[in-house]
Design a protein around this motif. Sequence first.
Motif, mmCIF file in Angstrom:
data_model
loop_
_atom_site.group_PDB
_atom_site.id
_atom_site.type_symbol
_atom_site.label_atom_id
_atom_site.label_comp_id
_atom_site.label_asym_id
_atom_site.label_seq_id
_atom_site.Cartn_x
_atom_site.Cartn_y
_atom_site.Cartn_z
ATOM 1 N N ALA B 175 21.114 29.621 -5.117
ATOM 2 C CA ALA B 175 21.757 29.824 -6.104
ATOM 3 C C ALA B 175 21.679 29.616 -7.628
ATOM 4 O O ALA B 175 21.136 30.212 -8.792
ATOM 5 C CB ALA B 175 23.506 29.759 -5.612
ATOM 6 N N ARG B 176 21.410 28.056 -7.954
ATOM 7 C CA ARG B 176 21.315 27.781 -9.085
ATOM 8 C C ARG B 176 19.878 28.081 -9.709
ATOM 9 O O ARG B 176 20.275 28.452 -10.717
ATOM 10 C CB ARG B 176 21.350 26.450 -9.211
ATOM 11 C CG ARG B 176 22.614 26.057 -8.732
ATOM 12 C CD ARG B 176 24.080 26.651 -9.095
ATOM 13 N NE ARG B 176 23.894 26.066 -11.057
ATOM 14 C CZ ARG B 176 24.216 24.928 -11.526
ATOM 15 N NH1 ARG B 176 25.033 23.947 -11.159
ATOM 16 N NH2 ARG B 176 23.855 25.160 -13.383
ATOM 17 N N SER B 177 18.981 28.203 -8.432
ATOM 18 C CA SER B 177 17.492 28.860 -8.949
ATOM 19 C C SER B 177 17.501 30.243 -9.721
ATOM 20 O O SER B 177 16.753 30.195 -10.164
ATOM 21 C CB SER B 177 16.483 28.455 -8.290
ATOM 22 O OG SER B 177 16.713 27.414 -7.481
ATOM 23 N N LEU B 178 18.263 30.832 -9.768
ATOM 24 C CA LEU B 178 18.162 32.456 -9.576
ATOM 25 C C LEU B 178 19.125 32.138 -11.305
ATOM 26 O O LEU B 178 19.135 33.191 -12.136
ATOM 27 C CB LEU B 178 19.244 33.204 -8.728
ATOM 28 C CG LEU B 178 18.226 33.145 -7.594
ATOM 29 C CD1 LEU B 178 19.742 34.215 -7.047
ATOM 30 C CD2 LEU B 178 17.264 33.960 -7.942
ATOM 31 N N GLY B 179 19.333 31.240 -11.594
ATOM 32 C CA GLY B 179 20.099 30.649 -12.360
ATOM 33 C C GLY B 179 21.754 31.736 -13.031
ATOM 34 O O GLY B 179 22.220 31.587 -13.506
ATOM 35 N N MET B 180 22.447 30.250 -11.516
ATOM 36 C CA MET B 180 23.747 31.315 -11.800
ATOM 37 C C MET B 180 24.527 29.921 -12.081
ATOM 38 O O MET B 180 23.380 28.864 -11.683
ATOM 39 C CB MET B 180 24.388 31.764 -10.128
ATOM 40 C CG MET B 180 23.928 33.096 -9.659
ATOM 41 S SD MET B 180 24.814 34.395 -8.657
ATOM 42 C CE MET B 180 24.186 32.935 -7.722
ATOM 43 N N SER B 181 25.880 29.996 -12.802
ATOM 44 C CA SER B 181 26.295 28.286 -13.061
ATOM 45 C C SER B 181 26.774 28.246 -11.625
ATOM 46 O O SER B 181 26.971 29.235 -10.825
ATOM 47 C CB SER B 181 27.465 28.603 -13.619
ATOM 48 O OG SER B 181 28.491 30.103 -13.569
ATOM 49 N N TYR B 182 27.629 26.896 -12.026
ATOM 50 C CA TYR B 182 28.441 25.975 -11.168
ATOM 51 C C TYR B 182 28.898 27.301 -10.369
ATOM 52 O O TYR B 182 29.125 27.580 -9.022
ATOM 53 C CB TYR B 182 28.829 24.902 -11.104
ATOM 54 C CG TYR B 182 29.351 23.765 -9.621
ATOM 55 C CD1 TYR B 182 28.484 23.249 -9.049
ATOM 56 C CD2 TYR B 182 30.709 23.662 -10.113
ATOM 57 C CE1 TYR B 182 29.200 22.178 -8.368
ATOM 58 C CE2 TYR B 182 31.507 23.207 -9.128
ATOM 59 C CZ TYR B 182 31.098 22.385 -8.250
ATOM 60 O OH TYR B 182 31.171 22.219 -7.294
ATOM 61 N N GLN B 184 29.158 30.801 -10.141
ATOM 62 C CA GLN B 184 29.827 31.681 -10.000
ATOM 63 C C GLN B 184 28.595 32.082 -8.159
ATOM 64 O O GLN B 184 28.892 31.917 -7.679
ATOM 65 C CB GLN B 184 27.897 31.938 -11.266
ATOM 66 C CG GLN B 184 28.711 32.961 -11.993
ATOM 67 C CD GLN B 184 27.404 33.014 -12.287
ATOM 68 O OE1 GLN B 184 26.055 32.630 -13.094
ATOM 69 N NE2 GLN B 184 27.586 34.765 -13.743
#
Lengths: 248, 273
Positions: B175-182, B184
């Motif tokens: 999820a973080r790798s997609l650029g989502m924040s913690y 999100q």
Amino acid sequence: MSRAHDASLVEFEGVDKYFGEAHVLKDIDLAVDDQEVCVVVGPSGSGKSTLLRCANRLEEIQSGDIRLGGESISAPGANVDRLRQRIGMVFQSFNLFPHKTALENVTLGPRKVRGLSKADATDRADRLLDRVGLSDQADSYPSQLSGGQQQRVAIARALAMEPEVMLFDEVTSALDPELVGEVLEVMRGLAEEGMTMMVVTHQMGFARGVGDRVVLMSEGRIVETGDPERFFDDPDTERGQQFLSRLL
Amino acid sequence: MAESYSESAAEADEPFLNDRKLKLMGIAISGTFAFAVAALLAAVIVLQVDFGLFVEIVYPQFVDAFVIVLRIVLISSVLSVIAGMLVGLGRVSETRFTRAISTGYIEFFRGTPLLFQLIVIYVGVPAFWPPGTFPISDFSVPAAIIGLTLNHAAYIGEAIRGGIGAVPDGQMEAARSLGMSYVQSMREVVLPQAWRNALAAIGNDQVILVKDTSLLSVLAVPELISTFQEVNSATFDPWTPIVLVAILYLVITVPLGKLVRYLEVRADPAGSQ
């Protein structure tokens, strides 16, 4: 090198990484050019996966600098979320979201991060699933897909963010042998379209056939880097010869 | 080697408990149990329950008590799940301070009896006001809701923490790798899975919450147990109100169990578990 490269997209400069006492990356210098396919090989534990994970800051480095298009991602104040949008990552264990369908896996990033409407995100996801040959599985959940299909969805998910560079971390290592080909085929297609890629792999055929450059790592260091043909036929270093001889 | 093998093979010829015997024993034991319960129930209903009294006490006495219990359960249930979510998130926080506070909260509310906590709130809180000036005239129900919420938030917090812990690290990384924040990543990816993992434990806790309302008799909340005591001391009939109390608890807990099971199925669209 097989293509002309004008600019470095991903740059590692003097990177050191420790896991506790273990010094897993030692003074790494590496520049991956735009549209280059850089294949990282080496024995297990040589630090190649860690190198990749540092590139989008899933791991912190202790010294040195890692830049994407000149902008540091390893600096303390770096806007990591924004930089990561420009980097696609594909994992060995797929890491698809099990509670979402293939389509929802692909639309999540564009919707939540890029703020795309559901319709636009779905359009984009349909195109990408088609491209990885899975348009008929859009409504399947990951648990209903084979490993190879899951990994292709994971590639589509990463591509949906329209990244400038794709990182592939041993993406075929968890697959049954007969499913490896379908995933490599998708990656080969990406390379041909000019995607910048860093690929950690044990698939030497892929490294040789698709890579523009091979980087050999051993014990946390880059020990050899060069043209794939040359590396596989006649490596410059003793470490390279050793590594290749063990593959046979 | 060969010797010991033949020895154990000889022993295996006549095991005390083979598969078939075990199955028969299971049927025999559960049959005996069912028969005993049925006999007891029949005896109670035929010999002990006074149907005239039963009808008389159902309404309004027990229906009123039931409505009070239901109201307290509904409010405490919602509040404890919300508070428990916060406690659970605190337990997995990357900030040491937040983690320590959440841990301390859980240690205290799990480590002391609910009855004690209820008394602290009911008796202790009004003591901060000069005598006679506490603004809430009947504090028993609010105190009950506060006590049940705080107590069960600790258990739900632990369930949520366990649920989050059971989500593979790779989910957050992807999820973080997609650029989502913690935030999100937690909301879209980790928590929906954690919720599914924790549902059984949360449901279990909510059933216990229903039963914990029996402790509210000490706060003079007119719930089912205190109503039983009232009827019992007025009529000297134990079994008629006992049967009623049992029915009314089960009327809440059995559907609650079904609801949790339904939520579990719904939370797992792929049917993987």
